[in-house]
Structures are given as structure tokens and as C-alpha cells.
Design a protein around this motif. Structure first.
Motif, short mmCIF file in Angstrom:
data_model
loop_
_atom_site.label_atom_id
_atom_site.label_comp_id
_atom_site.label_asym_id
_atom_site.label_seq_id
_atom_site.Cartn_x
_atom_site.Cartn_y
_atom_site.Cartn_z
N GLN A 166 -5.29 -2.31 -12.51
CA GLN A 166 -5.54 -1.38 -11.96
C GLN A 166 -5.50 0.19 -12.09
OE1 GLN A 166 -5.92 -2.39 -8.68
NE2 GLN A 166 -6.18 -0.75 -7.02
N CYS A 184 -0.80 -4.40 -12.62
CA CYS A 184 -0.39 -2.55 -12.19
C CYS A 184 -1.94 -1.82 -12.88
CB CYS A 184 0.58 -2.76 -12.50
SG CYS A 184 2.06 -2.37 -10.64
N VAL A 210 0.90 -1.38 -0.28
CA VAL A 210 -0.11 0.08 0.19
C VAL A 210 0.85 1.02 0.06
CG1 VAL A 210 -2.23 -1.12 1.34
CG2 VAL A 210 0.08 0.06 2.36
N ALA A 252 6.61 1.03 -1.98
CA ALA A 252 5.10 0.72 -1.22
C ALA A 252 5.61 0.20 0.33
CB ALA A 252 4.72 -0.46 -1.72
N PHE A 263 -2.14 -1.32 -3.45
CA PHE A 263 -1.98 -1.49 -4.45
C PHE A 263 -2.32 -3.07 -4.89
CE2 PHE A 263 2.20 1.48 -4.02
CZ PHE A 263 1.32 1.98 -4.41
N SER A 264 -1.87 -3.75 -4.01
CA SER A 264 -1.76 -5.41 -4.00
C SER A 264 -1.97 -6.42 -3.53
CB SER A 264 -1.11 -5.56 -4.94
OG SER A 264 -1.36 -6.94 -5.59
#
Ligand SMILES: Nc1ncnc2c1ncn2[C@@H]1O[C@@H]2COP(=O)(O)O[C@H]2[C@H]1O
Length: 233
Positions: A145, A142, A66, A99, A77-78
Motif C-alpha cells: 500500500q 502495508c 480506514v 483504525a 487501509f484495507s
């Protein structure tokens, strides 16, 4: 570490995609270099911007990568699921951590210090080849996203996340595998937990999905796809 624990860790490491072609003997040589850490829910595993001193392996549990907005809002993010590696980006480019990595649930992680981790990647062609595949997949995720966050309505973003999740055909419909908790869905779709709950409720009422506890089934895939495009809220 007892012999039994060693065997357990070796078995878990062997499940990591990077190590699929490594011999057990080579994995055994990594074992004494690892530093283990048990982390609790919400505990920070890696700090964003920190220098890279090791690469991580998630052996049990679940983590998330994050960042935080200027107002302190979490931007997901994931999710990182066991068994997989993390902390590879700053290892490779030598830059600070890209991150923050936090525990979503109680988890077991192992850290391989920077030097042996880099040596492993340089000396083991299968590990570097698999790292390239993993980085390619990261770019693809990504891109997905970016597409998801491009939808203006939270409704569409939650539907897009449902569509993007892995599915399994079952007699009750398409079962969404590993659907995250509403808190994590909110973080990944840049909305509030309340909105996620409302959207899932609306989808359930209109027969697009069915839900039992944390499990979600997609009952009407074309309708779900239409909801993403419509941007309904
Ligand atoms: N968008 C992303 N998707 C998945 N994992 C990420 C993403 N961004 C960062 N990470 C992980 O979070 C880690 C933070 O430290 P690193 O930059 O070393 O390596 C990073 C990756 O392992």
C-alpha cells in the motif's frame, strides 16, 4: 441460538485462518462467549481510537479498515473479507484502535471479549502461530500500500491496485477476483470515484482490461505493468 444456527456459526468460524488447527470441541467452547452484531452498509463496527474491549470475526459480508484525513477524507487501509478476524492490533498491544472499521456491505460480525480472546492466543499455540503469520501478511500488505500510494498519478495507483489483486486464469483473460467497488478503489488509491471511473474507462478503451458490471479481466498484463511504471494520467 438454535442448534442449526450454532452449527452454521461453527462452520463459519472454522473457516477463519486463526482457527484452522483448533478442534471442533475447542471452537464449541468459544461459541457461548461470542456477541453477534448485524451491521448495515457504512455502519461503524469499530471506532478509531476506541479502547480495545474485544476482537472481531467477520462471518459474512465485507468490512474496511480506514482512517480520516484532517479534512475528513476517507483513507482506505484495507478491505476485510469473510471469514477473517479484525481488531487484533489493540488486543495485542493494549493501545487504542488503530483504525476505524466500517461495513462495506451488510455484514455479520461476532465479538470475542478481550479476556477470553487473549487467553485463547496464550493457551492455543496454533492460534498464536497463525496470528503471527496474519500479522506478517498485514505488514506485507502495508508495504504494498505504501508503494501504491507512492505513485504520483492516480492512473498508476489504480493500475497498481489491479495488479496487486488476486487473479484467476480464464479463457477471457486474467479475471481479477473480488475487485472492489469504484468507491472502495477510490478510498484505497487516494483519489475520487470519478477518477477511478475515468481510469478504468481508459484502460478498457485501450484494450488493457475488459469489464462487465463489477467483474474485471486483465487482457494485457505487460501493458498494465508498464502503465504503473509510466505514471500516466
Ligand atoms: N493497514 C491495515 N490493514 C488491514 N487491517 C487493518 C489495518 N490497519 C488496521 N487494521 C484493522 O483495523 C482494526 C482497528 O482496530 P485494531 O487496531 O484493534 O485492529 C485493527 C486491524 O484489525
Amino acid at each position: 441460538m438454535t442448534e442449526k444456527e450454532q452449527r452454521l456459526v461453527l462452520g463459519l468460524l472454522a473457516q477463519c485462518s486463526l482457527f484452522q488447527e483448533l478442534s471442533e470441541e475447542r471452537l464449541q467452547r468459544i461459541l457461548p462467549l461470542l456477541k453477534f452484531r448485524q451491521v448495515q452498509r457504512e455502519e461503524t463496527v469499530l471506532g478509531m481510537g476506541d479502547p480495545s474491549d474485544a476482537m472481531g470475526f467477520l462471518l459474512k459480508g465485507q468490512l474496511k479498515a480506514v482512517a480520516y484525513s484532517s479534512s475528513g477524507k476517507e483513507i482506505g487501509f484495507s478491505l476485510i473479507r469473510a471469514v477473517s478476524h479484525f481488531g487484533e492490533l489493540s488486543l495485542i498491544d493494549g493501545q487504542p484502535r488503530s483504525a476505524a472499521v466500517l461495513a462495506v456491505e451488510p455484514s455479520l460480525v461476532a465479538f470475542l471479549p478481550r479476556k477470553p480472546a487473549l487467553e485463547l492466543m496464550i493457551n492455543e499455540p496454533s492460534v498464536s502461530a497463525r496470528m503471527m503469520v496474519a500479522l506478517t501478511q498485514l505488514v506485507r500488505r502495508c508495504n504494498q500500500q505504501i508503494m501504491l500510494l507512492g505513485y504520483q498519478q492516480a492512473h498508476s495507483r489504480v493500475c497498481a491496485l489491479l495488479l496487486r489483486s488476486r487473479h484467476e486464469e480464464t479463457p477471457d483473460g486474467l479475471k481479477v477476483l473480488d475487485f472492489p467497488s469504484q468507491r472502495e478503489v477510490a478510498s484505497l488509491t487516494n483519489t475520487s470515484r470519478e477518477t477511478v471511473s475515468r481510469v478504468l474507462g481508459q484502460l478498457q478503451e485501450s484494450g488493457v482490461i475488459s469489464k462487465k458490471g463489477r467483474s474485471v479481466w486483465i487482457l494485457d498484463l505487460p501493458k498494465l505493468e508498464k502503465r504503473v511504471l509510466e505514471g500516466r494520467d
